[in-house]
Design a protein around this motif. Structure first.
Motif, mmCIF file in Angstrom:
data_model
loop_
_atom_site.group_PDB
_atom_site.id
_atom_site.type_symbol
_atom_site.label_atom_id
_atom_site.label_comp_id
_atom_site.label_asym_id
_atom_site.label_seq_id
_atom_site.Cartn_x
_atom_site.Cartn_y
_atom_site.Cartn_z
ATOM 1 N N MET A 80 17.811 10.287 -28.057
ATOM 2 C CA MET A 80 18.874 10.934 -29.093
ATOM 3 C C MET A 80 20.482 10.045 -27.841
ATOM 4 S SD MET A 80 20.217 14.803 -27.613
ATOM 5 C CE MET A 80 21.598 15.300 -28.826
ATOM 6 N N GLU A 81 20.769 9.775 -28.321
ATOM 7 C CA GLU A 81 22.705 9.386 -27.319
ATOM 8 C C GLU A 81 22.957 10.438 -26.461
ATOM 9 O OE1 GLU A 81 24.490 6.988 -30.171
ATOM 10 O OE2 GLU A 81 23.072 5.657 -30.180
ATOM 11 N N ILE A 82 23.913 9.668 -25.949
ATOM 12 C CA ILE A 82 24.819 10.633 -24.732
ATOM 13 C C ILE A 82 26.094 10.631 -25.799
ATOM 14 C CG2 ILE A 82 26.296 10.504 -22.612
ATOM 15 C CD1 ILE A 82 24.143 9.378 -21.505
ATOM 16 N N ILE A 83 26.566 11.539 -25.869
ATOM 17 C CA ILE A 83 27.714 11.864 -26.720
ATOM 18 C C ILE A 83 29.000 12.173 -26.137
ATOM 19 C CG2 ILE A 83 28.684 13.119 -28.376
ATOM 20 C CD1 ILE A 83 26.037 14.045 -29.675
ATOM 21 N N ARG A 84 29.823 11.516 -25.956
ATOM 22 C CA ARG A 84 30.893 12.221 -25.446
ATOM 23 C C ARG A 84 32.445 12.320 -26.166
ATOM 24 N NH1 ARG A 84 36.949 10.242 -23.835
ATOM 25 N NH2 ARG A 84 36.959 10.364 -22.243
ATOM 26 N N GLY A 107 36.426 14.846 -22.233
ATOM 27 C CA GLY A 107 36.006 13.682 -21.153
ATOM 28 C C GLY A 107 34.707 14.272 -20.835
ATOM 29 N N THR A 108 34.478 15.406 -21.032
ATOM 30 C CA THR A 108 32.245 16.202 -21.087
ATOM 31 C C THR A 108 32.007 15.296 -21.245
ATOM 32 O OG1 THR A 108 32.728 17.433 -22.839
ATOM 33 C CG2 THR A 108 33.537 18.414 -20.857
ATOM 34 N N LEU A 109 30.361 15.385 -21.245
ATOM 35 C CA LEU A 109 29.128 14.202 -22.322
ATOM 36 C C LEU A 109 28.108 15.397 -22.242
ATOM 37 C CD1 LEU A 109 29.260 11.214 -19.530
ATOM 38 C CD2 LEU A 109 29.826 11.170 -21.097
ATOM 39 N N VAL A 110 27.364 14.908 -23.165
ATOM 40 C CA VAL A 110 26.521 15.986 -23.823
ATOM 41 C C VAL A 110 25.422 14.470 -23.678
ATOM 42 C CG1 VAL A 110 25.359 16.641 -25.827
ATOM 43 C CG2 VAL A 110 27.245 17.061 -25.139
ATOM 44 N N VAL A 111 24.020 14.984 -22.448
ATOM 45 C CA VAL A 111 23.243 14.064 -22.379
ATOM 46 C C VAL A 111 22.077 15.041 -22.725
ATOM 47 C CG1 VAL A 111 23.864 13.269 -20.772
ATOM 48 C CG2 VAL A 111 23.050 14.979 -19.718
ATOM 49 N N PRO A 112 21.009 13.621 -23.407
ATOM 50 C CA PRO A 112 20.065 14.556 -23.949
ATOM 51 C C PRO A 112 19.281 15.187 -22.029
ATOM 52 C CG PRO A 112 19.873 12.134 -23.520
ATOM 53 C CD PRO A 112 21.095 12.842 -23.592
ATOM 54 N N VAL A 113 18.027 16.224 -22.290
ATOM 55 C CA VAL A 113 17.566 16.384 -21.206
ATOM 56 C C VAL A 113 15.770 16.646 -21.852
ATOM 57 C CG1 VAL A 113 16.772 18.594 -19.070
ATOM 58 C CG2 VAL A 113 19.349 18.178 -20.658
ATOM 59 N N GLU A 114 15.205 16.111 -20.538
ATOM 60 C CA GLU A 114 14.002 16.140 -21.220
ATOM 61 C C GLU A 114 13.074 17.564 -20.990
ATOM 62 O OE1 GLU A 114 10.755 14.432 -22.400
ATOM 63 O OE2 GLU A 114 11.893 13.191 -21.778
ATOM 64 N N PRO A 115 12.896 18.452 -22.148
ATOM 65 C CA PRO A 115 12.413 19.349 -22.417
ATOM 66 C C PRO A 115 11.236 19.853 -21.548
ATOM 67 C CG PRO A 115 11.986 18.425 -24.048
ATOM 68 C CD PRO A 115 12.390 17.379 -23.632
ATOM 69 N N TYR A 175 27.202 13.113 -13.743
ATOM 70 C CA TYR A 175 28.082 12.584 -14.948
ATOM 71 C C TYR A 175 28.265 11.450 -14.406
ATOM 72 C CZ TYR A 175 32.362 12.000 -17.295
ATOM 73 O OH TYR A 175 32.867 12.353 -17.683
ATOM 74 N N ASP A 176 29.521 10.281 -13.220
ATOM 75 C CA ASP A 176 29.211 9.151 -13.682
ATOM 76 C C ASP A 176 28.326 8.598 -13.657
ATOM 77 O OD1 ASP A 176 31.812 9.851 -12.146
ATOM 78 O OD2 ASP A 176 30.883 9.418 -9.887
ATOM 79 N N GLU A 177 26.868 8.295 -13.547
ATOM 80 C CA GLU A 177 25.860 7.894 -14.234
ATOM 81 C C GLU A 177 25.462 7.910 -15.693
ATOM 82 O OE1 GLU A 177 25.598 9.772 -11.105
ATOM 83 O OE2 GLU A 177 24.690 9.078 -9.519
ATOM 84 N N ALA A 178 25.747 9.356 -16.354
ATOM 85 C CA ALA A 178 25.949 9.710 -17.983
ATOM 86 C C ALA A 178 27.211 8.867 -18.064
ATOM 87 C CB ALA A 178 25.429 10.650 -17.997
ATOM 88 N N LEU A 179 27.697 8.628 -17.841
ATOM 89 C CA LEU A 179 29.219 7.357 -17.955
ATOM 90 C C LEU A 179 29.227 6.344 -18.307
ATOM 91 C CD1 LEU A 179 32.005 8.093 -19.213
ATOM 92 C CD2 LEU A 179 33.008 7.969 -17.001
ATOM 93 N N ALA A 180 28.316 5.686 -17.253
ATOM 94 C CA ALA A 180 27.580 4.083 -17.441
ATOM 95 C C ALA A 180 26.735 4.509 -18.358
ATOM 96 C CB ALA A 180 27.196 4.080 -15.884
ATOM 97 N N GLU A 181 26.402 4.681 -18.411
ATOM 98 C CA GLU A 181 24.982 4.921 -19.911
ATOM 99 C C GLU A 181 25.536 4.411 -20.930
ATOM 100 O OE1 GLU A 181 20.990 4.078 -20.642
ATOM 101 O OE2 GLU A 181 21.324 4.062 -18.937
ATOM 102 N N TRP A 182 26.810 6.015 -21.354
ATOM 103 C CA TRP A 182 27.167 5.899 -22.523
ATOM 104 C C TRP A 182 28.023 4.908 -23.025
ATOM 105 C CZ3 TRP A 182 32.578 5.543 -23.031
ATOM 106 C CH2 TRP A 182 32.854 5.955 -23.996
ATOM 107 N N ASP A 183 28.408 3.843 -21.450
ATOM 108 C CA ASP A 183 29.015 2.783 -21.966
ATOM 109 C C ASP A 183 28.175 1.497 -22.499
ATOM 110 O OD1 ASP A 183 31.708 0.985 -21.588
ATOM 111 O OD2 ASP A 183 30.163 0.128 -20.161
ATOM 112 N N GLY A 203 29.304 0.820 -12.125
ATOM 113 C CA GLY A 203 28.713 0.593 -10.390
ATOM 114 C C GLY A 203 28.078 1.803 -9.986
ATOM 115 N N GLY A 204 28.826 2.605 -10.689
ATOM 116 C CA GLY A 204 27.823 4.181 -10.447
ATOM 117 C C GLY A 204 29.314 4.677 -9.613
ATOM 118 N N VAL A 205 29.259 5.704 -8.683
ATOM 119 C CA VAL A 205 29.833 6.562 -7.586
ATOM 120 C C VAL A 205 30.138 5.993 -7.069
ATOM 121 C CG1 VAL A 205 29.949 8.711 -6.584
ATOM 122 C CG2 VAL A 205 28.643 8.702 -8.384
ATOM 123 N N HIS A 206 30.197 4.559 -6.150
ATOM 124 C CA HIS A 206 30.711 4.189 -5.156
ATOM 125 C C HIS A 206 31.309 3.487 -6.157
ATOM 126 C CE1 HIS A 206 28.663 6.482 -1.960
ATOM 127 N NE2 HIS A 206 26.934 5.934 -2.628
#
Length: 152
Positions: free
Chosen positions: A1-5, A9-17, A49-57, A114-117
Motif C-alpha cells: 500500500m502506498e502513502i496518500i497525501r 497536507g495530511t498523510l494516510v500511511v499504511p500500518v502493520e496490523p 509525519y516528516d518521515e512519511a512525507l519524505a517516503e511519499w515523495d 533529510g527528515g526533521v533536522h
C-alpha cells in the motif's frame, strides 16, 4: 500500500496490523483478520509525519533521490517564504512566478528527504535569507509538501 497525501497536507500511511494470539494462547492464526486499522492519518507536526512525507515523495519519484542546486535552493527559500507570508497559502500563484520550477522542486524534495533536522535547518535558512523568524517544523513541512504537490 502506498502513502496518500491529502489536499489538506495530511498523510494516510499504511500500518502493520497487529495480530493477537488465538483463543488457546498459541501463535496467531494466519486466517484471522487484523486486530486494528491498516492505515493511519498523520497531520503536520505529528510524530512520524516528516518521515512519511519524505517516503511519499520518494514513491512519487520511483525512489530516485533528489538533488539540490544553489539556484534551486535559493528559489525554494523565496517560495516557501512567500507561501508562509500569504494567509491564503496561494501556492499556485507563488509557483507560477518561478524561473526554474524543476530545480526548486528538487531542492525541496532534497529537504524532505533529510527528515526533521533538514526541515528545521531549511526553515532557519529561509528566515536568514528572507527575514523573520524560522517557521515551526510542522508548518515548514506542510508548506513544502503543498509546494512539491503543486509542482508535480
Amino acid at each position: 500500500m502506498e502513502i496518500i497525501r491529502n489536499d489538506d497536507g495530511t498523510l494516510v500511511v499504511p500500518v502493520e496490523p497487529e495480530r493477537g494470539p488465538d483463543a488457546e494462547g498459541d501463535e496467531p492464526d494466519a486466517a484471522e483478520e487484523p486486530a486494528g486499522p491498516t492505515t493511519r492519518l498523520l497531520h503536520p507536526g505529528e510524530g512520524g509525519y516528516d518521515e512519511a512525507l519524505a517516503e511519499w515523495d520518494l514513491q512519487q519519484h520511483d525512489g530516485e533521490a533528489a538533488t539540490s542546486t544553489a539556484d534551486g535552493r535559493k528559489e525554494a527559500r523565496a517560495l516557501v517564504h512567500a507561501v508562509a507570508e500569504d494567509p491564503d497559502h496561494a501556492v499556485a500563484d507563488a509557483v507560477a512566478g518561478l524561473d526554474d520550477p524543476s530545480a526548486s522542486a528538487e531542492a525541496l524534495r532534497h529537504v524532505l528527504a533529510g527528515g526533521v533536522h533538514s526541515v528545521e535547518d531549511f526553515a532557519a535558512e529561509v528566515a536568514d535569507a528572507e527575514g523573520g523568524e524560522p517557521l515551526p517544523t510542522h508548518q515548514a513541512s506542510k508548506i513544502i509538501g503543498e509546494i512539491v504537490a503543486e509542482l508535480e
